[in-house]
Design an enzyme around this catalytic site. Sequence first.
Site, PDB file in Angstrom:
ATOM      1  N   GLY A  10       7.955  24.948 -29.617  1.00  0.00           N
ATOM      2  CA  GLY A  10       7.263  25.179 -28.337  1.00  0.00           C
ATOM      3  C   GLY A  10       6.017  26.002 -28.562  1.00  0.00           C
ATOM      4  N   GLY A  12       3.556  26.788 -26.384  1.00  0.00           N
ATOM      5  CA  GLY A  12       2.956  27.004 -25.066  1.00  0.00           C
ATOM      6  C   GLY A  12       2.500  28.441 -24.870  1.00  0.00           C
ATOM      7  N   VAL A  14       4.173  31.011 -24.201  1.00  0.00           N
ATOM      8  CA  VAL A  14       5.019  32.019 -24.863  1.00  0.00           C
ATOM      9  C   VAL A  14       5.020  31.822 -26.382  1.00  0.00           C
ATOM     10  CG1 VAL A  14       7.426  32.748 -25.176  1.00  0.00           C
ATOM     11  CG2 VAL A  14       6.464  32.544 -22.910  1.00  0.00           C
ATOM     12  N   ARG A  40      -1.480  19.527 -28.335  1.00  0.00           N
ATOM     13  CA  ARG A  40      -1.392  20.994 -28.295  1.00  0.00           C
ATOM     14  C   ARG A  40      -1.551  21.583 -29.691  1.00  0.00           C
ATOM     15  NH1 ARG A  40       2.181  24.230 -23.804  1.00  0.00           N
ATOM     16  NH2 ARG A  40       0.408  24.245 -22.421  1.00  0.00           N
ATOM     17  N   THR A  94      12.283  24.041 -12.999  1.00  0.00           N
ATOM     18  CA  THR A  94      13.344  23.787 -12.020  1.00  0.00           C
ATOM     19  C   THR A  94      13.686  22.294 -12.058  1.00  0.00           C
ATOM     20  OG1 THR A  94      12.408  25.537 -10.645  1.00  0.00           O
ATOM     21  CG2 THR A  94      13.948  24.032  -9.571  1.00  0.00           C
ATOM     22  N   GLU A 165       1.222  36.822 -18.334  1.00  0.00           N
ATOM     23  CA  GLU A 165      -0.016  36.135 -18.699  1.00  0.00           C
ATOM     24  C   GLU A 165      -1.208  36.992 -18.288  1.00  0.00           C
ATOM     25  OE1 GLU A 165      -0.081  31.967 -17.619  1.00  0.00           O
ATOM     26  OE2 GLU A 165       2.049  31.839 -18.093  1.00  0.00           O
ATOM     27  N   LEU A 227      10.894  42.199  -9.989  1.00  0.00           N
ATOM     28  CA  LEU A 227       9.424  42.301  -9.876  1.00  0.00           C
ATOM     29  C   LEU A 227       8.939  41.511  -8.664  1.00  0.00           C
ATOM     30  CD1 LEU A 227       8.456  41.854 -13.648  1.00  0.00           C
ATOM     31  CD2 LEU A 227       8.099  43.911 -12.277  1.00  0.00           C
ATOM     32  N   CYS A 276       7.026  31.116 -13.482  1.00  0.00           N
ATOM     33  CA  CYS A 276       8.349  31.710 -13.709  1.00  0.00           C
ATOM     34  C   CYS A 276       9.028  32.364 -12.512  1.00  0.00           C
ATOM     35  CB  CYS A 276       8.261  32.689 -14.871  1.00  0.00           C
ATOM     36  SG  CYS A 276       7.907  31.825 -16.410  1.00  0.00           S
ATOM     37  N   ARG A 433      -6.307  39.145  -0.998  1.00  0.00           N
ATOM     38  CA  ARG A 433      -5.552  40.311  -1.426  1.00  0.00           C
ATOM     39  C   ARG A 433      -5.068  41.121  -0.229  1.00  0.00           C
ATOM     40  NH1 ARG A 433      -5.318  45.397  -3.739  1.00  0.00           N
ATOM     41  NH2 ARG A 433      -7.025  46.062  -2.439  1.00  0.00           N
TER      42      ARG A 433
HETATM   43  P1  NAD Z   1       4.853  25.818 -21.809  1.00  0.00           P
HETATM   44  O1  NAD Z   1       5.094  24.633 -20.956  1.00  0.00           O
HETATM   45  O2  NAD Z   1       3.505  26.448 -21.842  1.00  0.00           O
HETATM   46  O3  NAD Z   1       5.234  25.465 -23.334  1.00  0.00           O
HETATM   47  C1  NAD Z   1       6.392  24.794 -23.707  1.00  0.00           C
HETATM   48  C2  NAD Z   1       6.066  23.871 -24.881  1.00  0.00           C
HETATM   49  O4  NAD Z   1       7.285  23.323 -25.391  1.00  0.00           O
HETATM   50  C3  NAD Z   1       5.192  22.674 -24.522  1.00  0.00           C
HETATM   51  O5  NAD Z   1       4.024  22.682 -25.329  1.00  0.00           O
HETATM   52  C4  NAD Z   1       6.066  21.439 -24.806  1.00  0.00           C
HETATM   53  O6  NAD Z   1       5.334  20.331 -25.331  1.00  0.00           O
HETATM   54  C5  NAD Z   1       7.023  21.994 -25.843  1.00  0.00           C
HETATM   55  N1  NAD Z   1       8.298  21.270 -25.927  1.00  0.00           N
HETATM   56  C6  NAD Z   1       9.156  20.957 -24.935  1.00  0.00           C
HETATM   57  N2  NAD Z   1      10.244  20.349 -25.429  1.00  0.00           N
HETATM   58  C7  NAD Z   1      10.079  20.274 -26.759  1.00  0.00           C
HETATM   59  C8  NAD Z   1      10.888  19.775 -27.819  1.00  0.00           C
HETATM   60  N3  NAD Z   1      12.100  19.262 -27.588  1.00  0.00           N
HETATM   61  N4  NAD Z   1      10.399  19.852 -29.081  1.00  0.00           N
HETATM   62  C9  NAD Z   1       9.191  20.392 -29.336  1.00  0.00           C
HETATM   63  N5  NAD Z   1       8.404  20.898 -28.367  1.00  0.00           N
HETATM   64  C10 NAD Z   1       8.843  20.845 -27.097  1.00  0.00           C
HETATM   65  O7  NAD Z   1       5.956  26.888 -21.375  1.00  0.00           O
HETATM   66  P2  NAD Z   1       5.828  28.486 -21.464  1.00  0.00           P
HETATM   67  O8  NAD Z   1       5.046  28.994 -20.309  1.00  0.00           O
HETATM   68  O9  NAD Z   1       5.455  28.857 -22.844  1.00  0.00           O
HETATM   69  O10 NAD Z   1       7.342  28.918 -21.196  1.00  0.00           O
HETATM   70  C11 NAD Z   1       8.349  28.684 -22.161  1.00  0.00           C
HETATM   71  C12 NAD Z   1       9.593  29.454 -21.758  1.00  0.00           C
HETATM   72  O11 NAD Z   1       9.313  30.860 -21.772  1.00  0.00           O
HETATM   73  C13 NAD Z   1      10.112  29.159 -20.345  1.00  0.00           C
HETATM   74  O12 NAD Z   1      11.511  29.220 -20.369  1.00  0.00           O
HETATM   75  C14 NAD Z   1       9.563  30.299 -19.522  1.00  0.00           C
HETATM   76  O13 NAD Z   1      10.368  30.584 -18.405  1.00  0.00           O
HETATM   77  C15 NAD Z   1       9.610  31.462 -20.502  1.00  0.00           C
HETATM   78  N6  NAD Z   1       8.625  32.528 -20.261  1.00  0.00           N
HETATM   79  C16 NAD Z   1       7.337  32.214 -19.931  1.00  0.00           C
HETATM   80  C17 NAD Z   1       6.395  33.234 -19.770  1.00  0.00           C
HETATM   81  C18 NAD Z   1       4.973  32.931 -19.428  1.00  0.00           C
HETATM   82  O14 NAD Z   1       4.234  33.867 -19.196  1.00  0.00           O
HETATM   83  N7  NAD Z   1       4.530  31.689 -19.369  1.00  0.00           N
HETATM   84  C19 NAD Z   1       6.771  34.568 -19.984  1.00  0.00           C
HETATM   85  C20 NAD Z   1       8.093  34.845 -20.342  1.00  0.00           C
HETATM   86  C21 NAD Z   1       9.012  33.820 -20.485  1.00  0.00           C
HETATM   87  C1  UGA Z   2       5.847  37.630 -14.931  1.00  0.00           C
HETATM   88  C2  UGA Z   2       6.435  38.971 -15.370  1.00  0.00           C
HETATM   89  O1  UGA Z   2       5.534  40.027 -15.004  1.00  0.00           O
HETATM   90  C3  UGA Z   2       6.670  38.993 -16.886  1.00  0.00           C
HETATM   91  O2  UGA Z   2       7.318  40.203 -17.259  1.00  0.00           O
HETATM   92  C4  UGA Z   2       7.544  37.797 -17.270  1.00  0.00           C
HETATM   93  O3  UGA Z   2       7.713  37.757 -18.670  1.00  0.00           O
HETATM   94  C5  UGA Z   2       6.873  36.522 -16.815  1.00  0.00           C
HETATM   95  O4  UGA Z   2       6.680  36.584 -15.366  1.00  0.00           O
HETATM   96  C6  UGA Z   2       7.707  35.307 -17.051  1.00  0.00           C
HETATM   97  O5  UGA Z   2       8.898  35.378 -17.193  1.00  0.00           O
HETATM   98  O6  UGA Z   2       7.056  34.258 -17.049  1.00  0.00           O
HETATM   99  P1  UGA Z   2       3.425  36.534 -14.975  1.00  0.00           P
HETATM  100  O7  UGA Z   2       4.026  35.579 -13.995  1.00  0.00           O
HETATM  101  O8  UGA Z   2       2.713  35.991 -16.144  1.00  0.00           O
HETATM  102  O9  UGA Z   2       4.554  37.517 -15.543  1.00  0.00           O
HETATM  103  O10 UGA Z   2       2.389  37.504 -14.219  1.00  0.00           O
HETATM  104  P2  UGA Z   2       2.581  38.730 -13.198  1.00  0.00           P
HETATM  105  O11 UGA Z   2       1.621  39.776 -13.553  1.00  0.00           O
HETATM  106  O12 UGA Z   2       4.003  39.139 -13.073  1.00  0.00           O
HETATM  107  O13 UGA Z   2       2.113  38.084 -11.826  1.00  0.00           O
HETATM  108  C7  UGA Z   2       2.901  37.109 -11.161  1.00  0.00           C
HETATM  109  C8  UGA Z   2       2.318  36.854  -9.781  1.00  0.00           C
HETATM  110  O14 UGA Z   2       2.518  37.981  -8.951  1.00  0.00           O
HETATM  111  C9  UGA Z   2       0.801  36.590  -9.791  1.00  0.00           C
HETATM  112  O15 UGA Z   2       0.515  35.548  -8.884  1.00  0.00           O
HETATM  113  C10 UGA Z   2       0.216  37.908  -9.328  1.00  0.00           C
HETATM  114  O16 UGA Z   2      -1.022  37.768  -8.684  1.00  0.00           O
HETATM  115  C11 UGA Z   2       1.302  38.354  -8.343  1.00  0.00           C
HETATM  116  N1  UGA Z   2       1.306  39.818  -8.090  1.00  0.00           N
HETATM  117  C12 UGA Z   2       1.538  40.678  -9.107  1.00  0.00           C
HETATM  118  C13 UGA Z   2       1.108  40.280  -6.798  1.00  0.00           C
HETATM  119  O17 UGA Z   2       0.912  39.493  -5.859  1.00  0.00           O
HETATM  120  N2  UGA Z   2       1.125  41.632  -6.583  1.00  0.00           N
HETATM  121  C14 UGA Z   2       1.365  42.525  -7.575  1.00  0.00           C
HETATM  122  O18 UGA Z   2       1.375  43.757  -7.300  1.00  0.00           O
HETATM  123  C15 UGA Z   2       1.573  42.038  -8.875  1.00  0.00           C
END
Ligand code: NAD
Ligand code: UGA
Length: 446
Positions: A10, A12, A14, A40, A94, A165, A227, A276, A433
């Site tokens: 993956g 992406g 993360v 990618r 989901t 992010e 959060l 998320c 805001r």
């Molecule tokens: P993303 O969609 O950006 O990346 C996932 C990647 O996995 C894609 O590039 C896809 O092509 C690849 N993929 C899917 N199935 C595959 C397979 N079987 N083999 C090889 N590659 C495969 O997703 P993301 O935002 O990086 O999130 C990944 C996980 O981390 C999710 O569970 C999410 O909830 C969690 N997470 C995300 C964030 C965030 O800020 N985006 C933060 C914390 C946790």
């Molecule tokens: C969130 C969590 O902050 C991370 O810890 C977690 O790892 C991640 O989800 C995940 O699991 O994907 P993220 O969604 O990237 O991170 O960004 P946030 O800074 O949490 O903002 C989320 C949303 O809330 C944004 O739309 C932001 O504008 C909004 N937000 C944030 C508010 O509306 N008010 C605030 O005070 C803070």
Amino acid sequence: MQIKNICCIGAGYVGGPTMAVIALKCPHINVTVVDANPERIKAWNGPLNALPVYEPGLAEVVKEARGRNLFFSEDISGNIERAEMIFMAVNTPTKTEGEGAGMAADLRYVEACAKDIAKYSKSDKIVIEKSTLPVRTAEKIKEILEENSTNIHFEILSNPEFLAEGTAIQDLFKSDRVLIGGDETESGQKAVQALVDVYANWIPEEKILTTNVWSSELAKLASNAMLAQRISSINSLSALCEKTGANIDELSKAIGMDHRIGPYFLKASVGFGGSCFQKDILNLVYLCKYYGLDEVAEYWHQVIKINDYQKDRFAQKIIDHFGGDLTGKRIAILGWAFKANTNDSRESAAIYVAEKLHKAGATIEIYDPMVSEDSIYSDVRFYWKEIPKTHKDRFDVLKGSPNFNNVDAFAIVTEWEAFKHFDFKKSMVFDGRNILEKKEVTHLGK
Ligand code: NAD
Ligand code: UGA
């Protein structure tokens, strides 16, 4: 156990940044990120100013580690075979169909990963859940691994990611905590120690928390829910502020100065977005229902309901301002990313707001400094007949002034720093805001 090769499935938001930082901080470990999407991987190997993920500081980290001990590869089987430690960082959206549709996490990508790991492994592996997963998923992964392999021992750890992010690199450099869940068996604890040793290269040991697998899986869902709950709490109060003349910024400050509450995540907004929060809370709601905890499920569901209410309220305010009909009106949406400093628009409030304004008859024009036109089109194509105008070329950033012709109103949906410095002159501006309409804008953040 000394880890020499890590593979992450993956590439992406993360997988890419997390592995780049591990590689930077652990020059003695080869880190390879693989993905089923060859485009990618190509982009990760391409120019630093066009990486698939935009994050401040990421290009610098990739520049230093790429080609040294950080690699991006399409070769999934070979890299699984070589690695002692495999992270699964695939998406867990989901579910859209079948049991739990609209609520439960879709585990098909995680299951596909587990099948690949079982198929290509020729030696024992530590398999790490980096994706956010429902509590007790490790059980299911273990089953898949064991059913699809022979004579190989897989140790499964949960190591959820907490980066946000826009601040991912800073979050990874200085994590509040690194959470590692493992089995309480001897081999489980050995695997936990191997992962602790990786993080200990830059994270102080007191910030590395080890727990059992189920606590770790659930702590991730619970953290996101807590959060998001703070945001819905402050957003619900923003509605009451408008009725009573209280000021939401003053309220946030007054509440947040109580050290027991703290100032973070109390900023009123158009509603939280991102890939998320909503999906993880829906997943939590589903789990509570599954275990018969209906009251608990309803409590957390309310966080989503208030978020939907807030997005709707913001769009409705604009519509009401123009007497309930936007036919013939041009509205400029400023910001499409779900928050500032990212190119990610997944579940952005802007998508909902644009749809509602469009349905009320408005012509919509969109500007975001980082989200690509392709992403914007793919976000709106389900409800939009004609393609909306996007304005990469019509925003005169240098002059600090939006250059839209005949726009009836601006709606600021993302808190990009650049918008704070624009001179909107006498335009009608709806500031997402504060959810306040203003004839003359007072800058965001003040
Ligand atoms: P993303 O969609 O950006 O990346 C996932 C990647 O996995 C894609 O590039 C896809 O092509 C690849 N993929 C899917 N199935 C595959 C397979 N079987 N083999 C090889 N590659 C495969 O997703 P993301 O935002 O990086 O999130 C990944 C996980 O981390 C999710 O569970 C999410 O909830 C969690 N997470 C995300 C964030 C965030 O800020 N985006 C933060 C914390 C946790
Ligand atoms: C969130 C969590 O902050 C991370 O810890 C977690 O790892 C991640 O989800 C995940 O699991 O994907 P993220 O969604 O990237 O991170 O960004 P946030 O800074 O949490 O903002 C989320 C949303 O809330 C944004 O739309 C932001 O504008 C909004 N937000 C944030 C508010 O509306 N008010 C605030 O005070 C803070």
